[in-house]
Design a protein around this motif. Structure first.
Motif, PDB file in Angstrom:
ATOM      1  N   ASN A   1       0.880  -1.100   0.134  1.00  0.00           N
ATOM      2  CA  ASN A   1      -0.131  -0.069   0.075  1.00  0.00           C
ATOM      3  C   ASN A   1       0.770   1.406   0.047  1.00  0.00           C
ATOM      4  O   ASN A   1       0.849   2.101   0.995  1.00  0.00           O
ATOM      5  N   PRO A   2       1.677   1.379  -1.012  1.00  0.00           N
ATOM      6  CA  PRO A   2       2.695   2.420  -0.996  1.00  0.00           C
ATOM      7  C   PRO A   2       1.787   3.939  -0.868  1.00  0.00           C
ATOM      8  O   PRO A   2       0.812   4.220  -1.496  1.00  0.00           O
ATOM      9  N   GLY A   3       2.372   4.653  -0.062  1.00  0.00           N
ATOM     10  CA  GLY A   3       1.861   6.025   0.468  1.00  0.00           C
ATOM     11  C   GLY A   3       0.581   5.909   0.994  1.00  0.00           C
ATOM     12  O   GLY A   3      -0.049   7.058   0.868  1.00  0.00           O
ATOM     13  N   GLY A   4       0.022   4.762   1.316  1.00  0.00           N
ATOM     14  CA  GLY A   4      -1.374   4.802   1.774  1.00  0.00           C
ATOM     15  C   GLY A   4      -2.424   5.296   0.520  1.00  0.00           C
ATOM     16  O   GLY A   4      -3.250   5.759   1.237  1.00  0.00           O
ATOM     17  N   ALA A   5      -2.179   4.978  -0.547  1.00  0.00           N
ATOM     18  CA  ALA A   5      -2.895   5.338  -1.733  1.00  0.00           C
ATOM     19  C   ALA A   5      -4.081   4.631  -1.776  1.00  0.00           C
ATOM     20  O   ALA A   5      -5.080   5.262  -2.305  1.00  0.00           O
ATOM     21  N   PHE A   6      -4.344   3.467  -1.130  1.00  0.00           N
ATOM     22  CA  PHE A   6      -5.475   2.696  -1.264  1.00  0.00           C
ATOM     23  C   PHE A   6      -6.065   2.181   0.083  1.00  0.00           C
ATOM     24  O   PHE A   6      -5.495   2.332   1.059  1.00  0.00           O
ATOM     25  N   THR A   7      -7.288   2.036   0.085  1.00  0.00           N
ATOM     26  CA  THR A   7      -8.331   1.737   1.226  1.00  0.00           C
ATOM     27  C   THR A   7      -9.133   0.601   0.935  1.00  0.00           C
ATOM     28  O   THR A   7      -9.583   0.513  -0.211  1.00  0.00           O
ATOM     29  N   GLY A   8      -9.512  -0.096   1.979  1.00  0.00           N
ATOM     30  CA  GLY A   8     -10.563  -1.040   1.762  1.00  0.00           C
ATOM     31  C   GLY A   8     -10.170  -2.605   2.078  1.00  0.00           C
ATOM     32  O   GLY A   8     -11.033  -3.230   2.229  1.00  0.00           O
ATOM     33  N   LEU A   9      -8.855  -2.755   2.276  1.00  0.00           N
ATOM     34  CA  LEU A   9      -8.723  -4.300   2.730  1.00  0.00           C
ATOM     35  C   LEU A   9      -7.826  -3.957   4.150  1.00  0.00           C
ATOM     36  O   LEU A   9      -7.177  -3.099   4.611  1.00  0.00           O
ATOM     37  N   THR A  10      -8.363  -4.945   5.050  1.00  0.00           N
ATOM     38  CA  THR A  10      -7.937  -5.002   6.118  1.00  0.00           C
ATOM     39  C   THR A  10      -6.444  -5.413   6.305  1.00  0.00           C
ATOM     40  O   THR A  10      -5.493  -4.674   7.401  1.00  0.00           O
ATOM     41  N   ASN A  11      -5.813  -6.169   5.515  1.00  0.00           N
ATOM     42  CA  ASN A  11      -4.284  -6.401   5.355  1.00  0.00           C
ATOM     43  C   ASN A  11      -4.099  -6.379   3.971  1.00  0.00           C
ATOM     44  O   ASN A  11      -4.075  -7.524   3.221  1.00  0.00           O
ATOM     45  N   PHE A  12      -3.444  -5.487   3.564  1.00  0.00           N
ATOM     46  CA  PHE A  12      -2.978  -5.614   1.986  1.00  0.00           C
ATOM     47  C   PHE A  12      -1.758  -6.549   1.923  1.00  0.00           C
ATOM     48  O   PHE A  12      -1.624  -7.082   0.672  1.00  0.00           O
ATOM     49  N   GLY A  13      -1.037  -6.767   2.982  1.00  0.00           N
ATOM     50  CA  GLY A  13      -0.100  -7.766   2.853  1.00  0.00           C
ATOM     51  C   GLY A  13      -0.439  -9.113   2.509  1.00  0.00           C
ATOM     52  O   GLY A  13       0.240 -10.062   1.889  1.00  0.00           O
ATOM     53  N   ASP A  14      -1.759  -9.389   2.452  1.00  0.00           N
ATOM     54  CA  ASP A  14      -2.242 -10.687   2.086  1.00  0.00           C
ATOM     55  C   ASP A  14      -2.108 -11.064   0.459  1.00  0.00           C
ATOM     56  O   ASP A  14      -2.003 -11.976   0.200  1.00  0.00           O
TER      57      ASP A  14
END
Length: 412
Positions: free
Chosen positions: A354-367
Motif C-alpha cells: 500500500n505505497p503512500g497509503g494510496a489505497f483503502t478497503g483491505l484489512t491487510n494489504f499484505g495478504d
C-alpha cells in the motif's frame, strides 16, 4: 491438451474457443521452461486477439530493418476464412514497399522487411510504419521486434496489429518516461488518414524524482504526412522540455487548426529500462470505457510483480475501484483514497505494501504478497479509463527475464 502433440520447432497460429467471453494474453520468449526454450532472457506479452479485434486492415506504427541493430517481423493470421493480403511499408524517407500473399483459413504467414526489399541500416530508409490490408476475410496480426543478429536474442518486443477501432484523433499513452529510474520511452505515432496531420503530445507528470514536478504539463507537436509516422522521445527532444527523472501520462492528438484537419492516428510506445525492453499499443480515446480487465497481475509471485498504470481519460475526477481474484479464487476489493484528476494516472505497483497509503478497503494489504491475480479496475461508472500492465523480475536486476507489457482489455 492437444489431441496430437505439437512437433518440435512448431511455428504457427492458434484458435481458442470458449463457451463464455474470455480475454487472454500470449507470452513469447526464449527462456528455458521445462523441455523447451533456448536459455535466453527475452520475453514479452501481447493481447490475445478476439473477434472484435480483427479487421480487414491492420496498422503497425513501427517498422525497422536492422535500424540501430533492431528488426521488426510481422505475423498475420487469416481469422476464420481465407484472406488475400497485401502489406505496405511506408518508410521515413517517403519510399514504399509492398508484399502480398493468400493466407489459408486460420493459418499464419510471416512478413519480413528483407523479403520486401527494404534496405538495412541506420537511415530513414530503414525506419517507418506498415499497414496490412485484406481484400477478403478479416485478419489478425502481431509485430515482433528483436535484435537483428545474435542467438539467443537478448530481448524481444511484441504487440498486436491495430484495427480501425484502435485509431482515433486522440490517443492515450499511460506511461511516457524520460530516464525515470532507468526507463525511457519513445511514442511512435502513425497517421492513418489521407491528409497531413498536426500531432500534439500533452504530458501530465504523475511521478518524478523531484516531487515538485508532479502535475506539471508539457506539450510538443510535429506534422506527420498521410501514411507516415514520427517518434516523440527524449533523444529527439520533442517532449516539450519534460525533464529527466519524470514519468507522465500522455495524450496524443491530431489537432484541428487553420492549416490541418484532424486525422485518425495509431500509436505504440517502446520502452527501454534497466530490466530490458517492452512495447505497448496506445489506446483510442473513443474506445475507453469505465472498466478494464487484466488477466494476469502478480504481486511478488516467484519474484515477479506487475505494475498497472491506470489513467482517467474522462473530464472529471474519479476514484478507481479494484477487484483482485487470486489463483485460489479469493477475491480482494479496494479503492484509491483520493479521486484521480482527468489525464492523471495511478500506479498499482506492489499494492501489498500500500505505497503512500494510496489505497483503502483491505484489512491487510499484505495478504496480496505472493499472489497471482485476475484483475478488474473500474471508475465511478461515468469517467472512462485505460490501463497498462508491466511485469518485471524484482530481485534480478541483471534480468532473469525481460520486462514485458500488455494493454488492459476494454470491458464494454
Amino acid at each position: 491438451g492437444f489431441t496430437t502433440d505439437l512437433p518440435a520447432g512448431f511455428e504457427g497460429s492458434v484458435v481458442l474457443s470458449s463457451s463464455v467471453p474470455v480475454v487472454a494474453i500470449a507470452q513469447l520468449g526464449n527462456n528455458t521452461s521445462g523441455t523447451v526454450g533456448a536459455g535466453g532472457k527475452a520475453s514479452s506479452f501481447y493481447q490475445g486477439v478476439g473477434a472484435d479485434l480483427t479487421d480487414t486492415q491492420l496498422n503497425f506504427p513501427t517498422v525497422k530493418h536492422n535500424f540501430y541493430g533492431q528488426t521488426t517481423t510481422f505475423y498475420v493470421q487469416a481469422a476464420g476464412a481465407e484472406a488475400d493480403v497485401t502489406i505496405t511499408y511506408t518508410l521515413s524517407d517517403s519510399s514504399t514497399y509492398t508484399d502480398d500473399v493468400v493466407i489459408g483459413a486460420n493459418q499464419m504467414v510471416m512478413f519480413d522487411p528483407l523479403a520486401a526489399g527494404i534496405p538495412a541500416g541506420n537511415t530513414q530508409a530503414s525506419l517507418g510504419s506498415a499497414s496490412v490490408v485484406s481484400t477478403s476475410g478479416n485478419i489478425a496480426g502481431v509485430v515482433v521486434e528483436a535484435p537483428h543478429t545474435g542467438s539467443p536474442a537478448a530481448f524481444v518486443l511484441a504487440a498486436r496489429g491495430l484495427t480501425a477501432a484502435d485509431t482515433d484523433t486522440v490517443l492515450i499513452a499511460p506511461t511516457i518516461k524520460n530516464n525515470f529510474y532507468g526507463g525511457t520511452t519513445g511514442f511512435s505515432g502513425q497517421n492513418t488518414g489521407s491528409q497531413p496531420a498536426n500531432v500534439e503530445i500533452r504530458l501530465t507528470v504523475t511521478n518524478a524524482a523531484d516531487p515538485a514536478l508532479i502535475g506539471n504539463v508539457y506539450t510538443d507537436s510535429e506534422v506527420i504526412p498521410a501514411g507516415g509516422s514520427t517518434v516523440f522521445s527524449p533523444p529527439r527532444d520533442n517532449l516539450g522540455g519534460m525533464p529527466a527523472g519524470t514519468f507522465a501520462a500522455g495524450i496524443v492528438e491530431s489537432v484541428d487548426d487553420a492549416t490541418y484537419d484532424p486525422q485518425p492516428l495509431a500509436g505504440t510506445v517502446n520502452e527501454s529500462n534497466n530490466m530490458g525492453k517492452a512495447v505497448y499499443a496506445a489506446f483510442a480515446q473513443s474506445s475507453a470505457t469505465t472498466e478494464v480487465g487484466l488477466p494476469m497481475v502478480k504481486e511478488m509471485f516467484f519474484n515477479n510483480t506487475t505494475g498497472v498504470a491506470v489513467v482517467n481519460v474522462g473530464d472529471a475526477p474519479t476514484k478507481f475501484y479494484a477487484s483482485y481474484t487470486d489463483a485460489d479464487g479469493v477475491l480482494r476489493e479496494f479503492e484509491t483514497v483520493d479521486p484521480v484528476a482527468p489525464g492523471a494516472a495511478v500506479s498499482f505497483f506492489k499494492v501489498f505494501n500500500n505505497p503512500g497509503g494510496a489505497f483503502t478497503g483491505l484489512t491487510n494489504f499484505g495478504d496480496l504478497e505472493g499472489t497471482k491475480n485476475s484483475v478488474s479496475i473500474s471508475s465511478d461508472g461515468v469517467q472512462p479509463i485505460v490501463a497498462l500492465a508491466q511485469e518485471s523480475d524484482q530481485y534480478s536486476m541483471d534480468g532473469l527475464l525481460d520486462v514485458k507489457n500488455y494493454e488492459g482489455f476494454i470491458i464494454p
